[in-house]
Design an enzyme around this catalytic site. Structure first.
Site, PDB file in Angstrom:
ATOM      1  N   GLY A 213       0.803  -1.224   0.000  1.00 24.77           N
ATOM      2  CA  GLY A 213       0.000   0.000   0.000  1.00 24.77           C
ATOM      3  C   GLY A 213       0.837   1.275   0.000  1.00 24.77           C
ATOM      4  O   GLY A 213       1.880   1.377  -0.658  1.00 24.77           O
ATOM      5  N   GLY A 282      -1.062   1.610   9.814  1.00 28.51           N
ATOM      6  CA  GLY A 282      -2.367   2.005  10.326  1.00 28.51           C
ATOM      7  C   GLY A 282      -3.389   0.925  10.036  1.00 28.51           C
ATOM      8  O   GLY A 282      -3.215   0.125   9.111  1.00 28.51           O
ATOM      9  N   TYR A 345     -11.135   5.269  14.555  1.00 28.51           N
ATOM     10  CA  TYR A 345     -10.132   5.656  13.545  1.00 28.51           C
ATOM     11  C   TYR A 345      -9.978   7.176  13.499  1.00 28.51           C
ATOM     12  O   TYR A 345      -8.856   7.700  13.498  1.00 28.51           O
ATOM     13  CB  TYR A 345     -10.597   5.121  12.187  1.00 28.51           C
TER      14      TYR A 345
HETATM   15  N1  LIG Z   1      -5.898   4.104   1.761  1.00 24.09           N
HETATM   16  C1  LIG Z   1      -6.467   5.248   2.085  1.00 24.09           C
HETATM   17  O1  LIG Z   1      -7.353   5.725   1.383  1.00 24.09           O
HETATM   18  C2  LIG Z   1      -6.057   5.996   3.322  1.00 24.09           C
HETATM   19  C3  LIG Z   1      -6.716   7.190   3.608  1.00 24.09           C
HETATM   20  C4  LIG Z   1      -6.340   7.917   4.732  1.00 24.09           C
HETATM   21  C5  LIG Z   1      -5.315   7.457   5.528  1.00 24.09           C
HETATM   22  N2  LIG Z   1      -4.697   6.284   5.244  1.00 24.09           N
HETATM   23  C6  LIG Z   1      -3.629   5.864   6.153  1.00 24.09           C
HETATM   24  O2  LIG Z   1      -2.461   5.573   5.396  1.00 24.09           O
HETATM   25  C7  LIG Z   1      -1.707   4.542   6.058  1.00 24.09           C
HETATM   26  C8  LIG Z   1      -1.438   3.406   5.090  1.00 24.09           C
HETATM   27  O3  LIG Z   1      -2.678   2.927   4.605  1.00 24.09           O
HETATM   28  P1  LIG Z   1      -2.811   1.813   3.469  1.00 24.09           P
HETATM   29  O4  LIG Z   1      -4.067   2.103   2.739  1.00 24.09           O
HETATM   30  O5  LIG Z   1      -1.551   1.677   2.710  1.00 24.09           O
HETATM   31  O6  LIG Z   1      -3.087   0.528   4.383  1.00 24.09           O
HETATM   32  P2  LIG Z   1      -2.711  -1.008   4.179  1.00 24.09           P
HETATM   33  O7  LIG Z   1      -3.638  -1.754   5.058  1.00 24.09           O
HETATM   34  O8  LIG Z   1      -2.648  -1.363   2.716  1.00 24.09           O
HETATM   35  O9  LIG Z   1      -1.214  -1.080   4.761  1.00 24.09           O
HETATM   36  C9  LIG Z   1      -0.949  -0.851   6.124  1.00 24.09           C
HETATM   37  C10 LIG Z   1       0.313  -1.608   6.509  1.00 24.09           C
HETATM   38  O10 LIG Z   1       0.541  -1.361   7.902  1.00 24.09           O
HETATM   39  C11 LIG Z   1       0.935  -2.581   8.486  1.00 24.09           C
HETATM   40  N3  LIG Z   1       0.644  -2.633   9.925  1.00 24.09           N
HETATM   41  C12 LIG Z   1      -0.573  -2.701  10.514  1.00 24.09           C
HETATM   42  N4  LIG Z   1      -0.426  -2.825  11.842  1.00 24.09           N
HETATM   43  C13 LIG Z   1       0.899  -2.827  12.102  1.00 24.09           C
HETATM   44  C14 LIG Z   1       1.658  -2.938  13.287  1.00 24.09           C
HETATM   45  N5  LIG Z   1       1.073  -3.109  14.482  1.00 24.09           N
HETATM   46  N6  LIG Z   1       3.001  -2.914  13.202  1.00 24.09           N
HETATM   47  C15 LIG Z   1       3.608  -2.780  12.003  1.00 24.09           C
HETATM   48  N7  LIG Z   1       2.927  -2.673  10.836  1.00 24.09           N
HETATM   49  C16 LIG Z   1       1.590  -2.707  10.884  1.00 24.09           C
HETATM   50  C17 LIG Z   1       0.128  -3.629   7.745  1.00 24.09           C
HETATM   51  O11 LIG Z   1       0.683  -4.931   7.896  1.00 24.09           O
HETATM   52  C18 LIG Z   1       0.179  -3.103   6.321  1.00 24.09           C
HETATM   53  O12 LIG Z   1       1.286  -3.611   5.602  1.00 24.09           O
HETATM   54  C19 LIG Z   1      -2.534   4.148   7.282  1.00 24.09           C
HETATM   55  O13 LIG Z   1      -2.068   4.857   8.405  1.00 24.09           O
HETATM   56  C20 LIG Z   1      -3.924   4.608   6.916  1.00 24.09           C
HETATM   57  O14 LIG Z   1      -4.709   4.837   8.055  1.00 24.09           O
HETATM   58  C21 LIG Z   1      -5.053   5.538   4.145  1.00 24.09           C
END
Ligand SMILES: NC(=O)c1ccc[n+]([C@@H]2O[C@H](COP(=O)([O-])OP(=O)(O)OC[C@H]3O[C@@H](n4cnc5c(N)ncnc54)[C@H](O)[C@@H]3O)[C@@H](O)[C@H]2O)c1
Length: 440
Positions: A213, A282, A345
């Protein structure tokens, strides 16, 4: 998950039909690539109300590599210096400068307005400068065709160079309607990198949640910019993590970031110190509050906020993050606007904003470290692919770009924060949301 609607509106028939039906008409956004690194057109430099900048803007604009002109038929970018606007009458000059040119700005073009920080001692200046904020946000909403509009408040062109270079390239494709404050030179160390193409050369960056991601895109982008990257993710994701680390010439650090001693673990793995810390890991565990068990609340607050506070505190105290280091945390527009089913969240992400605003001035004064946050909107990842179809479609379209962003859009914004020349960018929360209607 492919955006089929965006593909459809890219065809002649799709454009015709969606225009007749009054539906959103997203255009494919111009994004950065090594073969197409710039906006590919002239930069129009305008001034309204005189300039209050301490140093010449023209030189900084020339260094972006775009041909800077006082007139251009089809500008790829317009920079309007409105830092000297001190009253309502001078605001008319903003209208006079941009009214004749907005229509001619190329698709995926940029309009950057430079303003001054509203003066608490002068309510006429404050009214006019705050007026620019409403102006920019409205212009962003009406510009269409992938154009972005941003307000940068600064007193120094040199201090804003890294910010202008970011905004005036395809790297900022999904950043619009934002207000960014860059403090004047002198408030922080602003070090021009030896190479703007690889500004992070010689720096070490740790990215949490980097197995996939957005985090993976961040690691890729920081590596492209020259950083030695350390990819951290849960031990269960080790195989992907090692593969990505090998591909990027970096190293893998399998670790659950919520472990009590995660900070010690990271410090131990980086005896030479860390220049860039990206808090990206996250999770979501959505439920309306009435249906939310305590464990769902606790796990989200723990991963998204408590672990960020704990590791940041430890790495600052241990000196792992030294002078010139950068911390970037990941908030979300849910932390700004709130969202149904996301009390946990949104609390965690609003908490990130609180952390950044409070820590930034102290971290800079005491450690020489900047602290900023990105607040992504709808980004195309596994996290958003899991969102139910109708909500997903609404999330994609309800922004000025009428499409979702890509992980690389968040990554490019983080790379700008991480730049050694971004020392005057501190305490900022920049949304990477295509100017989402939520929380704008
Ligand atoms: N995708 C979106 O539209 C979006 C929007 C707003 C914010 N975000 C934020 O962006 C960040 C990345 O989101 P994403 O969409 O790539 O998510 P994702 O779920 O694809 O990737 C998140 C990664 O974090 C890792 N992770 C989770 N818990 C963990 C822990 N305890 N220790 C270590 N690693 C851990 C997971 O294994 C995963 O690889 C997050 O903080 C998310 O809240 C995403």
């Amino acid at each position: 998950m492919a955006d089929r609607y965006l593909n459809f509106t890219g065809t002649g028939a799709g454009r015709f039909l969606t225009s007749r039906l009054g539906l959103p008409q997203p255009v494919p956004l111009k994004r950065y690539s090594d073969s197409k690194p710039d906006l590919g057109g002239p930069l129009l430099h305008l001034t309204a109300g005189g300039s209050a900048l301490a140093d010449p803007l023209e030189e900084v604009l020339r260094r972006t590599g775009l041909p800077v002109q006082a007139e251009a038929e089809r500008p790829a970018a317009v920079v309007l210096d409105a830092t000297g606007v001190r009253d309502v009458a001078a605001l008319a000059e903003v209208h006079a400068a941009l009214h004749p040119v907005v229509r001619s700005v190329a698709a995926s073009g940029r309009i950057v307005v430079l303003g001054s920080v509203p003066d608490p001692e002068d309510h006429h200046q404050a009214a006019a400068q705050q007026g620019l904020e409403g102006f920019v946000r409205s212009l962003g909403k009406e510009s269409g065709r992938g154009r972005t509009v941003t307000l940068v408040r600064t007193g120094s062109a040199a201090a804003a160079e890294s910010t202008l270079r970011f905004l005036l390239t395809p790297k900022s494709a999904y950043v619009s309607g934002q207000v960014i404050e860059v403090s004047g030179a002198g408030a922080a160390e602003v070090t021009a990198p030896a190479s703007w193409a690889r500004p992070l050369e010689g720096r070490t960056a740790l990215v949490t949640g980097a197995a996939r991601g957005i985090g993976l895109a961040v690691a890729e982008t920081l590596a492209r910019d020259g950083a030695k990257v350390v990819l951290l993710d849960v031990p269960g994701a080790q195989a992907d993590l090692v593969k990505a680390a090998d591909r990027l010439g970096g190293s893998a650090l399998p670790l659950d970031i919520t472990a009590e001693d995660a900070g010690e673990h990271i410090a131990g793995a980086l005896p030479e110190g860390l220049d860039i810390l990206i808090h990206n890991a996250g999770i979501t565990r959505d439920r309306k509050l009435a249906n939310m068990p305590a464990e769902r609340w606790a796990s989200v607050l723990e991963v998204n906020l408590a672990s960020v506070l704990r590791t940041t505190d430890h790495l600052l105290k241990a000196g792992t993050l030294g002078r010139g280091a950068r911390i970037v945390a990941t908030a979300s527009i849910a932390g700004v606007a709130g969202n149904v089913g996301q009390t946990n969240y949104a609390a965690s992400k609003a908490g990130i904003i609180g952390l950044v605003r409070s820590l930034a001035p102290r971290a800079l004064a005491e450690h020489g470290v900047t602290v900023n946050a990105v607040a992504p909107g709808f980004i195309e990842t596994k996290m958003t692919a899991a969102v139910p179809l109708m909500i997903r479609e609404a999330g994609r379209r309800m922004n000025s770009m009428a499409q979702g962003g890509l992980p690389v859009d968040v990554a490019e914004t983080i790379a700008w924060f991480a730049n050694p020349a971004s020392g005057a960018v501190n305490g900022q929360v920049v949304r990477v949301c295509g100017q989402s209607l939520l929380g704008a």
